[in-house]
Scaffold this motif. Structure first.
Motif, short mmCIF file in Angstrom:
data_model
loop_
_atom_site.label_atom_id
_atom_site.label_comp_id
_atom_site.label_asym_id
_atom_site.label_seq_id
_atom_site.Cartn_x
_atom_site.Cartn_y
_atom_site.Cartn_z
N LEU A 138 1.41 7.21 -6.54
CA LEU A 138 0.33 8.17 -6.75
C LEU A 138 0.66 9.55 -6.18
O LEU A 138 -0.09 10.51 -6.38
N GLY A 139 1.78 9.62 -5.45
CA GLY A 139 2.17 10.89 -4.85
C GLY A 139 1.34 11.22 -3.64
O GLY A 139 1.16 12.41 -3.31
N LEU A 140 0.86 10.19 -2.97
CA LEU A 140 0.04 10.42 -1.78
C LEU A 140 0.90 10.27 -0.54
O LEU A 140 1.87 9.53 -0.53
N GLN A 141 0.55 10.99 0.45
CA GLN A 141 1.27 10.87 1.71
C GLN A 141 0.68 9.72 2.53
O GLN A 141 -0.52 9.51 2.54
N SER A 142 1.58 8.98 3.16
CA SER A 142 1.12 7.86 3.98
C SER A 142 0.65 8.38 5.33
O SER A 142 1.08 9.46 5.75
N LEU A 199 0.82 -1.20 0.00
CA LEU A 199 0.00 0.00 0.00
C LEU A 199 0.87 1.27 0.00
O LEU A 199 0.55 2.25 -0.67
N ASP A 200 2.02 1.27 0.74
CA ASP A 200 2.93 2.41 0.75
C ASP A 200 3.53 2.64 -0.64
O ASP A 200 3.70 3.78 -1.09
N GLU A 201 3.86 1.54 -1.33
CA GLU A 201 4.42 1.63 -2.68
C GLU A 201 3.40 2.27 -3.62
O GLU A 201 3.75 3.14 -4.45
N LEU A 202 2.16 1.85 -3.51
CA LEU A 202 1.11 2.40 -4.37
C LEU A 202 0.88 3.87 -4.07
O LEU A 202 0.63 4.68 -4.98
N ARG A 203 0.92 4.25 -2.80
CA ARG A 203 0.75 5.66 -2.45
C ARG A 203 1.86 6.52 -3.03
O ARG A 203 1.63 7.65 -3.48
N ALA A 204 3.14 5.96 -2.98
CA ALA A 204 4.29 6.74 -3.51
C ALA A 204 4.11 6.95 -5.01
O ALA A 204 4.40 8.05 -5.54
#
Length: 238
Positions: free
Chosen positions: A234-238, A227-232
């Motif tokens: 997408l440029g989303l903050q964890s 999930l962290d990889e997918l957020r990165a």
């Protein structure tokens, strides 16, 4: 002692038989018996009335015999008188004897008529009594038939009430006896939950349970990393 015992046995059998009898059959049997007796009474009354009618006919015939004997006796006397005037003694004797014979026949016929009239008067009274008895019994039979309809209606109501009572009792037995109560059901559910939790607790305490828990933790960690990889991406903050 034996007589008392035998009387008891007979009473027991009678009571048992009466309780086993269908009321509807008993009612119909009473009606049938009443109709049979009514028919017997009508037959007897018909014989009594027929006897009266027969006497009427006999009186008429005997009265005719009386009239005929009277006239013939008169004619014989006239013949004897003519023979006497003619001086024919043989003819006088013949016609006199004939008149005597006819007079005896006349007397017997008159006695018979009187006897028949007495019988007829008695028969008339019997016929009237028979008619009254038939009428009274016919009214009683009608009343009994009306009571039969009323009793059959009451019997039908009793049967319906018995059916309802049986149904209610069956429902009551089903709820109170055969089927478990809600408290019993709730207790069973709680018991199953407790047993399931106990088995889960025991499974966790075994090596297999620990291994399964570890795999679950690893899978969870890997899933979080994914999930962290997918957020990165997408440029989303964890």
């Amino acid at each position: 002692m034996f007589e008392r015992l035998w009387a008891y046995i007979r009473s027991w059998f009678k009571t048992t038989a009466e309780s086993a009898m269908d009321p509807e059959i008993e009612i119909q049997s009473a009606i049938d018996e009443a109709r049979r007796r009514d028919q017997d009474l009508r037959n007897q009354a018909a014989k009594v009335i027929a006897h009266k009618t027969t006497l009427e006919s006999q009186i008429e015939r005997t009265a005719d015999d009386v009239g005929e004997a009277r006239e013939m006796a008169k004619q014989a006397l006239l013949k004897a008188d003519e023979a006497k005037k003619a001086g024919d003694q043989a003819a006088v004797t013949k016609w006199t004897q004939a008149a005597q014979s006819l007079a005896m026949k006349l007397q017997a016929s008159e006695n018979n008529v009187n006897s028949l009239k007495e019988q007829y008067e008695f028969a008339v009274g019997q016929a009237e009594e028979a008619k009254e008895a038939v009428q009274t019994n016919a009214m009683s039979l009608q009343e009994l038939s009306a009571r039969r309809m009323e009793m059959l209606g009451s019997l039908e109501q009793a049967k319906m009430q018995e059916t309802v009572n049986s149904a209610v009792e069956a429902m009551s037995r089903g709820v109170t006896d055969d089927m478990p109560s809600l408290d019993q059901v709730e207790t069973k559910i709680e018991q199953r939950k407790a047993e399931a939790m106990a088995r889960a607790e025991l499974r966790e305490a075994t090596p297999e349970g620990a291994e399964a828990e570890l795999r679950k933790a690893i899978n969870t960690t890997e899933a979080d990393a994914k999930l962290d990889e997918l957020r990165a991406e997408l440029g989303l903050q964890s």
